[in-house]
Motif scaffolding. Structure first.
Motif, short mmCIF file in Angstrom:
data_model
loop_
_atom_site.label_atom_id
_atom_site.label_comp_id
_atom_site.label_asym_id
_atom_site.label_seq_id
_atom_site.Cartn_x
_atom_site.Cartn_y
_atom_site.Cartn_z
N ASP A 256 1.38 3.66 -3.26
CA ASP A 256 0.44 4.73 -3.61
C ASP A 256 -0.48 4.99 -2.41
OD1 ASP A 256 -1.37 6.49 -4.60
OD2 ASP A 256 -2.09 5.20 -6.24
N TYR B 38 -8.45 0.73 -0.68
CA TYR B 38 -9.04 -0.52 -1.13
C TYR B 38 -10.16 -0.92 -0.19
CZ TYR B 38 -4.77 -0.91 -3.90
OH TYR B 38 -3.74 -0.68 -4.77
N THR C 159 0.83 -1.21 0.00
CA THR C 159 0.00 0.00 0.00
C THR C 159 0.86 1.26 0.00
OG1 THR C 159 -0.16 -0.17 2.40
CG2 THR C 159 -2.03 -1.00 1.14
N ASP D 250 -13.49 -3.28 -4.12
CA ASP D 250 -12.28 -3.54 -4.90
C ASP D 250 -11.91 -5.02 -4.93
OD1 ASP D 250 -11.38 -0.69 -5.53
OD2 ASP D 250 -11.69 -0.61 -3.36
N TYR E 113 -3.61 -6.59 -7.69
CA TYR E 113 -3.66 -5.21 -8.20
C TYR E 113 -2.30 -4.74 -8.68
CZ TYR E 113 -8.52 -4.05 -7.35
OH TYR E 113 -9.89 -3.98 -7.43
N ARG E 114 -1.27 -5.02 -7.87
CA ARG E 114 0.07 -4.55 -8.25
C ARG E 114 0.51 -5.18 -9.57
NH1 ARG E 114 5.49 -4.13 -4.58
NH2 ARG E 114 4.48 -2.18 -4.06
N GLU F 185 -2.43 7.21 -1.64
CA GLU F 185 -3.74 7.79 -1.91
C GLU F 185 -4.76 6.72 -2.30
OE1 GLU F 185 -4.47 11.10 -1.42
OE2 GLU F 185 -2.46 10.91 -0.53
N ARG F 186 -4.26 5.57 -2.75
CA ARG F 186 -5.16 4.54 -3.27
C ARG F 186 -5.73 3.74 -2.10
NH1 ARG F 186 -8.59 1.25 -5.09
NH2 ARG F 186 -8.17 -0.17 -6.83
N GLN G 295 -5.41 2.41 4.40
CA GLN G 295 -5.90 2.33 3.02
C GLN G 295 -6.72 1.06 2.79
OE1 GLN G 295 -2.68 2.99 3.91
NE2 GLN G 295 -1.55 3.82 2.16
#
Lengths: 392, 90, 360
Positions: free
Chosen positions: A27, A32, A24, A191, A240-241, A29-30, A57
């Motif tokens: 980023d 989940y 996490t 997500d 996701y990554r 700001e992202r 996050q």
């Protein structure tokens, strides 16, 4: 305890938390939002305080997979009606005893003289029927695909024994239809999914391909210990990554891709999918529940007894539906903790220890800062409480 | 959803009816193994027990693999781990 | 409906804290078993019916026994009814419980138990041999605890009006001068000591009822605690507070302390002794051992510096599982929380109703 303690290992948990923090950090700001479908997961998350350990996050959204939470009031009323019938021994899992209907719970019916007994297994209900042939024994069957096969075996056994004093009030439900209802909702903000490990034991992990294929979200079928859930978060973030969106099976020690063929075979024999079934807070969902098949009609309490079958609207103040859809956090509900508490629940989410509201009220009702202070408390002293003082 | 607990099959009480005894931390209870009829269990096997039924066999190799994956996760972050553990909460 | 203005988590938590501060309220029309289970419903019943009628002692003094002053000397006085079913189970019987329970209620108030009364409600049809065995169990327990059963009463009721045998005991103990135990003495930083492993009694009884068809080597922990309490007070005279963790278990007792002291009890999960078989049975049934009853286990709060002395004093009198299991903190106020080995925390509320096995 084997297969449990290893999955609660603190050192491994820290490794997972570090890996999650790393994923996490790239980023910040992202954010989940991962829905844990099962109430069992909700219970583990709160019981072990996982929510406060994860980076901010990552947010858990609680899903619809609590068998007790999804039973509508009218069905509870039918159960209470059955329990109050003279001559009936009404058998149920302990969790259902406190669920409120419009005219009280099974626990209250018991206090007023109804013969309500909790059982550990549907086979125990069957045993009561064999031991007391003069009584009508009714089993209150609830649960998803995990539990339905147990009822199916019990019914097959009752048929083989030719029992005439045993019946099942069937409230078994399927996991896919409510998930689709949630996924189809325009308010959905999710997500990914922490997938239902024990349902998947029966259905197989392959059953969940519709989630990435049709809705473009990842799902990790997950076990029920703290490390299982942390690893599932790590796996979802890794998808996701790496730009993947798949069904993955974290719970491979128990779940096979094809599930349990013997159980699926029995489900097909003993049950028929209903045209529609009412869900607490979610309303009527097509093809979402089981009834007994024609071959087992004689054991169907809904055909054997003239059940009132009255539909009862959820109490207006109750927002269990929004909680079950993951749209509301328990603490966002207007009656949470004031009119609706574990001792006086309005909604089913507050009844079952798996219900999101009960889990939060009982285990999680703490500011993040306070939880942190508690976690840190011992370390600030000469050492954590108890480290030098474990029992011999 | 639904409580599932690992138990070890100790012996069979009624093989024809698939009734076996399992042990969970020294607690014994008779359960049905009918749902594992396709993949018969033997004493010594570990099974997942739910409402008095063995729902699935537990695969030791898969369990080891999962734990191994978790432990290996830490490796690339070894240094961060050191820092994390030193400043950590317990 | 979802886009209405929603309370923040903090607002909801504050609202709940305010509601809880007002204390338990009874809103039921009928008594259910939950009202007797020792959790929130019991507290609400006592508060709304009995304390409302009989008057309310200082909440910090609302303990297992009343402390009375007679001619300058201090006495403790308590009573308890025993209705356990079955009346005999691994490790104990209803008669043994009836003596040990009352002895322990006196002991944890800092009293030395002296005299007991025993009143019997007997359902017609009970075998005299059974009643005799129960009386012998009581005599043996009284002997072990060093108390005398000095008065009693017997009633027989028609079949169905009682379940075989109910026993009520009352007890009087003497409080030596200088003993000041109470929630008001508890300070932040004090440590929590537990005298033994938890949840044995409740599970032994549940399994003896037979309907769960579980078999395990689990026996009730029923035992008199007065010698252990004396050993603890001799080793650590500054002991602040004690309570035996009976109905509602350790979780409920810890909550009673948190409410009475305004401080929080932080328990360290890994330090709480639970026997393997007890944990296995709890896992199978979906029960939390923190809420399962004990009959020979108490929780004590002692100054931090004396925690290990306290634990060792208990171990020396045979309570080998005694452990330091947590500490008192001022912030957050008035709650019970459990901290696990990887830094997770969870709240432990008072038990709601009877513990019911869950499958889900």
């Amino acid at each position: 305890m084997k297969f449990v303690d290893e999955f609660r290992d603190p050192a491994a948990a820290k490794q997972l938390l570090a890996a999650i923090a790393d994923l996490t950090a790239a980023d910040p700001e992202r954010a989940y939002r991962f829905m844990e479908i099962c109430g069992g997961h909700t219970h583990t998350i709160y019981r072990h305080g996982l929510e406060h350990l994860l980076p901010p996050q990552v947010e858990f959204v609680h899903g619809p997979g609590c068998p007790v939470c999804v039973i509508p009031m009218g069905r509870v009323d039918d159960a209470v009606w059955l329990a109050r019938r003279p001559g009936v021994v009404f058998t149920t899992f302990g969790d259902m005893m406190r669920v409120p209907g419009s005219a009280g719970s099974l626990l209250q019916a018991q206090a007023e003289g109804a013969d309500v007994r909790f059982v550990y297994s549907p086979l125990d209900a069957l045993k009561i029927a064999r031991d007391q042939p003069e009584r009508e024994v009714v089993f209150f069957a609830v649960g998803f695909e995990t539990t339905a096969p147990s009822t199916a075996v019990t019914l097959a056994r009752a048929a083989a024994l030719g029992l005439t004093n045993f019946s099942v009030f069937c409230n078994h439900v399927l996991i896919e239809p409510p998930l689709r209802a949630i996924l189809d909702s325009p308010q959905r903000r999710l997500d990914g999914f922490i997938g239902p490990g024990h349902v998947a034991t029966v259905t197989g992990s392959d059953h969940f391909h519709f989630i990435p294929d049709e809705y473009g979200l990842p799902i990790v079928v997950t076990g029920f210990e703290p490390l299982d859930i942390l690893q599932a978060v790590d796996m979802l973030l890794t998808q996701y990554r790496q730009g993947r969106c798949q069904v993955e099976n974290q719970y491979a020690r128990v779940v096979r891709p094809q599930g349990n063929p013997a159980a699926l075979q029995l489900l097909a024999e003993v049950f028929t999918v209903r045209d529609s079934f009412e869900w607490r807070g979610l309303g009527w969902i097509p093809a979402s529940g089981y009834r007994l098949s024609e071959a087992y009609a004689d054991f169907d309490a809904e055909r054997r007894f003239p059940l009132p079958g009255r539909r009862v609207a959820d109490p207006p103040a109750c927002e269990c539906g929004a909680v079950l859809r993951g749209q509301l956090k328990p603490w966002q509900c207007q009656v949470f903790g004031s009119a609706c508490t574990p001792e006086k629940p309005i909604g089913t989410c507050m009844v079952s220890p798996e219900g999101a509201c009960a889990a939060y009220y009982n285990f999680g009702r703490m500011h993040r800062a306070a939880a942190r202070a508690v976690a840190l408390g011992g370390a600030a002293r000469s050492g954590p409480v108890g480290t030098a003082t474990r029992p011999a | 959803m639904c409580l599932g607990i690992p138990g070890q099959v100790v012996d069979f009480i009624d093989p024809a009816e698939h009734i076996a005894t399992v042990e969970v931390s020294g607690v014994r209870r008779s359960i049905s193994t009918r749902l594992l009829a396709d993949d018969p269990v033997a004493p010594g096997d570990w099974v997942l027990v739910h409402v008095g039924f063995a729902l699935s066999k537990i695969d030791q190799a898969e369990a080891d693999l999962t734990l191994d994956q978790i432990r290996r996760l830490g490796k690339p972050f070894e240094e961060e781990m050191e820092a994390f553990l030193e400043t950590s909460i317990v | 409906m979802v886009d209405r203005a929603r309370p923040s988590e903090s607002e909801t938590l504050e609202r709940i804290a305010a509601a809880r501060a007002r204390g338990p309220r009874l809103s039921d029309d009928t008594i259910t078993l939950a009202h007797g289970a020792g959790g929130k419903a019991s507290a609400a019943l006592v508060e709304s019916v009995f304390l409302a009628a009989f008057g309310r002692p200082d909440p910090a003094e609302l303990a297992d026994a009343a402390r009375l002053t007679v001619d300058g000397g201090r006495l403790a006085f308590t009573t308890d009814s025993y209705v356990v079913q079955p009346i005999r189970f691994p490790g104990a019987s209803i008669g043994q419980l009836a003596v040990n329970g009352t002895v322990n209620d006196l002991a944890v108030c800092g009293a030395q138990p002296r005299w007991l009364s025993a009143a019997f409600v007997i359902e017609e049809g009970l075998a005299v041999a059974e009643l005799r065995r129960q009386a012998e169990d009581m005599a043996a327990a009284a002997d072990r605890a060093g108390v005398a059963i000095v008065t009693g009463d017997t009633k027989v009721v028609p079949r169905g009006a009682a379940d075989r045998l109910f026993i009520t005991t009352a007890g009087i103990g003497w409080i030596p001068p200088g003993r000041q135990l109470g929630a008001a003495q508890v300070r932040a930083g004090d440590q929590v000591v537990l005298s033994g492993s938890i949840a044995d009694h409740g599970l032994a009884v549940m399994m003896a009822r037979g309907n769960l068809a579980l078999a395990a080597d689990i026996a009730s922990d029923s035992a008199p605690l007065n010698q252990a309490v004396e050993a603890l007070l001799a080793a650590v005279p500054q002991t602040r507070w004690m309570r035996d963790a009976t109905r509602g278990g350790l979780g409920t007792v810890a909550n009673e302390l948190a409410q009475a002291s305004g401080l929080s009890v932080i328990l360290d999960e890994a330090a709480i002794p639970v026997k393997a078989a007890v944990r296995g049975a709890c896992d199978l049934l979906g029960l939390d051992p923190l809420y399962v009853a004990n009959e020979g286990c108490f929780m004590a709060v002692v100054p931090a510096a004396a925690a290990e002395t306290a634990r060792d004093a208990l171990r020396q009198v045979g309570l080998t599982a005694a452990a330091v299991v947590g500490q008192m903190v001022a912030d957050p106020p008035g709650v019970v929380a459990v901290r696990n080995a990887f830094g997770g925390t969870r709240l432990v509320d008072m038990m709601v109703g009877d513990p019911l096995p869950r499958i889900c």
